[in-house]
Design a protein around this motif. Sequence first.
Motif, PDB file in Angstrom:
ATOM      1  N   LEU A  16      56.307  36.149  27.741  1.00 41.09           N
ATOM      2  CA  LEU A  16      55.269  35.261  28.266  1.00 41.09           C
ATOM      3  C   LEU A  16      54.699  34.403  27.140  1.00 41.09           C
ATOM      4  CD1 LEU A  16      53.583  37.954  30.500  1.00 41.09           C
ATOM      5  CD2 LEU A  16      54.924  35.998  31.297  1.00 41.09           C
ATOM      6  N   PRO A  17      54.022  33.318  27.482  1.00 44.49           N
ATOM      7  CA  PRO A  17      53.444  32.448  26.452  1.00 44.49           C
ATOM      8  C   PRO A  17      52.225  33.059  25.763  1.00 44.49           C
ATOM      9  CG  PRO A  17      52.851  31.665  28.631  1.00 44.49           C
ATOM     10  CD  PRO A  17      53.822  32.792  28.826  1.00 44.49           C
ATOM     11  N   GLY A  18      51.771  34.176  26.234  1.00 48.68           N
ATOM     12  CA  GLY A  18      50.573  34.859  25.749  1.00 48.68           C
ATOM     13  C   GLY A  18      49.962  35.574  26.937  1.00 48.68           C
ATOM     14  N   VAL A  19      48.725  35.974  26.785  1.00 46.92           N
ATOM     15  CA  VAL A  19      48.020  36.657  27.875  1.00 46.92           C
ATOM     16  C   VAL A  19      47.970  35.736  29.094  1.00 46.92           C
ATOM     17  CG1 VAL A  19      45.715  37.442  28.593  1.00 46.92           C
ATOM     18  CG2 VAL A  19      46.667  38.191  26.415  1.00 46.92           C
ATOM     19  N   ILE A  20      48.246  36.318  30.262  1.00 49.37           N
ATOM     20  CA  ILE A  20      48.222  35.529  31.501  1.00 49.37           C
ATOM     21  C   ILE A  20      47.242  36.153  32.496  1.00 49.37           C
ATOM     22  CG2 ILE A  20      50.582  34.676  31.225  1.00 49.37           C
ATOM     23  CD1 ILE A  20      51.387  36.758  33.445  1.00 49.37           C
ATOM     24  N   ALA A  21      46.749  35.319  33.396  1.00 53.81           N
ATOM     25  CA  ALA A  21      45.857  35.784  34.461  1.00 53.81           C
ATOM     26  C   ALA A  21      46.645  36.619  35.457  1.00 53.81           C
ATOM     27  CB  ALA A  21      45.212  34.594  35.167  1.00 53.81           C
ATOM     28  N   HIS A  22      45.972  37.558  36.074  1.00 49.09           N
ATOM     29  CA  HIS A  22      46.567  38.357  37.142  1.00 49.09           C
ATOM     30  C   HIS A  22      46.942  37.418  38.295  1.00 49.09           C
ATOM     31  CE1 HIS A  22      43.732  40.923  34.962  1.00 49.09           C
ATOM     32  NE2 HIS A  22      44.414  41.980  35.369  1.00 49.09           N
ATOM     33  N   GLY A  23      48.103  37.642  38.903  1.00 48.14           N
ATOM     34  CA  GLY A  23      48.520  36.812  40.028  1.00 48.14           C
ATOM     35  C   GLY A  23      47.537  36.866  41.179  1.00 48.14           C
ATOM     36  N   MET A  24      47.072  38.060  41.493  1.00 51.90           N
ATOM     37  CA  MET A  24      46.150  38.188  42.627  1.00 51.90           C
ATOM     38  C   MET A  24      44.783  37.578  42.311  1.00 51.90           C
ATOM     39  SD  MET A  24      48.204  39.254  44.771  1.00 51.90           S
ATOM     40  CE  MET A  24      47.115  39.402  46.155  1.00 51.90           C
ATOM     41  N   LEU A  25      44.394  37.567  41.042  1.00 52.38           N
ATOM     42  CA  LEU A  25      43.165  36.872  40.654  1.00 52.38           C
ATOM     43  C   LEU A  25      43.333  35.374  40.911  1.00 52.38           C
ATOM     44  CD1 LEU A  25      40.396  36.498  39.241  1.00 52.38           C
ATOM     45  CD2 LEU A  25      41.657  36.477  37.070  1.00 52.38           C
ATOM     46  N   THR A  26      44.470  34.836  40.513  1.00 50.21           N
ATOM     47  CA  THR A  26      44.739  33.416  40.723  1.00 50.21           C
ATOM     48  C   THR A  26      44.754  33.086  42.216  1.00 50.21           C
ATOM     49  OG1 THR A  26      46.046  33.380  38.685  1.00 50.21           O
ATOM     50  CG2 THR A  26      46.359  31.546  40.221  1.00 50.21           C
ATOM     51  N   MET A  27      45.451  33.911  42.989  1.00 49.26           N
ATOM     52  CA  MET A  27      45.546  33.682  44.433  1.00 49.26           C
ATOM     53  C   MET A  27      44.169  33.750  45.100  1.00 49.26           C
ATOM     54  SD  MET A  27      47.868  35.827  47.105  1.00 49.26           S
ATOM     55  CE  MET A  27      47.949  35.411  48.844  1.00 49.26           C
ATOM     56  N   GLY A  28      43.412  34.771  44.763  1.00 47.37           N
ATOM     57  CA  GLY A  28      42.086  34.933  45.350  1.00 47.37           C
ATOM     58  C   GLY A  28      41.133  33.822  44.947  1.00 47.37           C
ATOM     59  N   THR A  29      41.198  33.422  43.693  1.00 50.04           N
ATOM     60  CA  THR A  29      40.332  32.347  43.211  1.00 50.04           C
ATOM     61  C   THR A  29      40.677  31.026  43.903  1.00 50.04           C
ATOM     62  OG1 THR A  29      40.085  33.443  41.071  1.00 50.04           O
ATOM     63  CG2 THR A  29      39.583  31.088  41.151  1.00 50.04           C
ATOM     64  N   ALA A  30      41.966  30.793  44.133  1.00 53.55           N
ATOM     65  CA  ALA A  30      42.407  29.521  44.709  1.00 53.55           C
ATOM     66  C   ALA A  30      41.852  29.274  46.108  1.00 53.55           C
ATOM     67  CB  ALA A  30      43.936  29.452  44.733  1.00 53.55           C
ATOM     68  N   ILE A  31      41.570  30.310  46.863  1.00 51.92           N
ATOM     69  CA  ILE A  31      41.103  30.105  48.248  1.00 51.92           C
ATOM     70  C   ILE A  31      39.578  30.009  48.352  1.00 51.92           C
ATOM     71  CG2 ILE A  31      40.982  32.536  48.944  1.00 51.92           C
ATOM     72  CD1 ILE A  31      42.246  31.597  51.655  1.00 51.92           C
ATOM     73  N   THR A  32      38.857  30.281  47.287  1.00 51.76           N
ATOM     74  CA  THR A  32      37.399  30.328  47.403  1.00 51.76           C
ATOM     75  C   THR A  32      36.769  28.984  47.784  1.00 51.76           C
ATOM     76  OG1 THR A  32      37.080  30.042  45.023  1.00 51.76           O
ATOM     77  CG2 THR A  32      37.138  32.307  45.858  1.00 51.76           C
ATOM     78  N   GLY A  33      37.307  27.881  47.285  1.00 52.80           N
ATOM     79  CA  GLY A  33      36.759  26.573  47.660  1.00 52.80           C
ATOM     80  C   GLY A  33      36.917  26.312  49.152  1.00 52.80           C
ATOM     81  N   LEU A  34      38.057  26.692  49.710  1.00 54.65           N
ATOM     82  CA  LEU A  34      38.278  26.538  51.145  1.00 54.65           C
ATOM     83  C   LEU A  34      37.306  27.412  51.926  1.00 54.65           C
ATOM     84  CD1 LEU A  34      39.860  25.534  53.633  1.00 54.65           C
ATOM     85  CD2 LEU A  34      41.444  27.454  53.255  1.00 54.65           C
ATOM     86  N   LEU A  35      37.112  28.636  51.492  1.00 50.85           N
ATOM     87  CA  LEU A  35      36.187  29.536  52.192  1.00 50.85           C
ATOM     88  C   LEU A  35      34.778  28.960  52.227  1.00 50.85           C
ATOM     89  CD1 LEU A  35      37.377  33.009  50.857  1.00 50.85           C
ATOM     90  CD2 LEU A  35      37.909  31.941  53.063  1.00 50.85           C
ATOM     91  N   GLU A  36      34.360  28.376  51.131  1.00 54.42           N
ATOM     92  CA  GLU A  36      33.033  27.750  51.103  1.00 54.42           C
ATOM     93  C   GLU A  36      32.988  26.531  52.021  1.00 54.42           C
ATOM     94  OE1 GLU A  36      31.975  26.985  47.063  1.00 54.42           O
ATOM     95  OE2 GLU A  36      31.867  29.123  46.569  1.00 54.42           O
ATOM     96  N   ALA A  37      34.082  25.778  52.055  1.00 54.19           N
ATOM     97  CA  ALA A  37      34.097  24.554  52.860  1.00 54.19           C
ATOM     98  C   ALA A  37      34.045  24.841  54.353  1.00 54.19           C
ATOM     99  CB  ALA A  37      35.340  23.725  52.543  1.00 54.19           C
ATOM    100  N   ILE A  38      34.676  25.912  54.787  1.00 53.10           N
ATOM    101  CA  ILE A  38      34.682  26.193  56.229  1.00 53.10           C
ATOM    102  C   ILE A  38      33.469  27.013  56.644  1.00 53.10           C
ATOM    103  CG2 ILE A  38      37.173  25.949  56.423  1.00 53.10           C
ATOM    104  CD1 ILE A  38      37.349  29.031  56.585  1.00 53.10           C
ATOM    105  N   ALA A  39      32.788  27.616  55.683  1.00 52.67           N
ATOM    106  CA  ALA A  39      31.538  28.353  55.917  1.00 52.67           C
ATOM    107  C   ALA A  39      31.692  29.546  56.868  1.00 52.67           C
ATOM    108  CB  ALA A  39      30.426  27.417  56.400  1.00 52.67           C
ATOM    109  N   ASP A  40      32.911  29.887  57.244  1.00 50.16           N
ATOM    110  CA  ASP A  40      33.146  31.048  58.107  1.00 50.16           C
ATOM    111  C   ASP A  40      34.459  31.697  57.688  1.00 50.16           C
ATOM    112  OD1 ASP A  40      33.440  32.997  60.028  1.00 50.16           O
ATOM    113  OD2 ASP A  40      33.768  31.604  61.683  1.00 50.16           O
TER     114      ASP A  40
END
Length: 149
Positions: free
Chosen positions: A57-81
């Motif tokens: 690897l190029p160095g320390v990497i983020a957890h895949g599930m952290l990346t996946m979970g973080t990626a959807i948070t903006g959508l969750l806030e936008a739909i408010a439900d």
Amino acid sequence: MTTTPPAPADLSALTVGQELARSRHEISRDTLVRYAGASGDFNPIHYNDTVATEAGLPGVIAHGMLTMGTAITGLLEAIADPTAVRGYTTRFTHPVPVPATGSVTLDVVAVIGAIDEQARTARVDLTAEVEGTKVLGRARATLALPDAA
């Protein structure tokens, strides 16, 4: 995180191509430590540069599930439900290297990709990038639409 959605999205009036959310998320080594503690994932590629580079690897990497979970948070806030989300899938296309100091920024855009009137669902396509490199592929969330009046 910085999110710039308009007022909560009206799920009864979505159109294909409509942007629902645009968000930015800072990921640091501190984020990785907190995620490891919460998830129990203490794989050393997420905190030890030597182990990560020895693994190719190029160095320390983020957890895949952290990346996946973080990626959807903006959508969750936008739909408010968040209960409107019926499914969420992705492919991990590129690791997210996290520097020893400072942070890396995950930029995410959520756009309506398709609407199925019969099933009363909408497919949301998420584009997740770090420094212009896509880190998730075919990232898609399925939203339940309100019943037609």
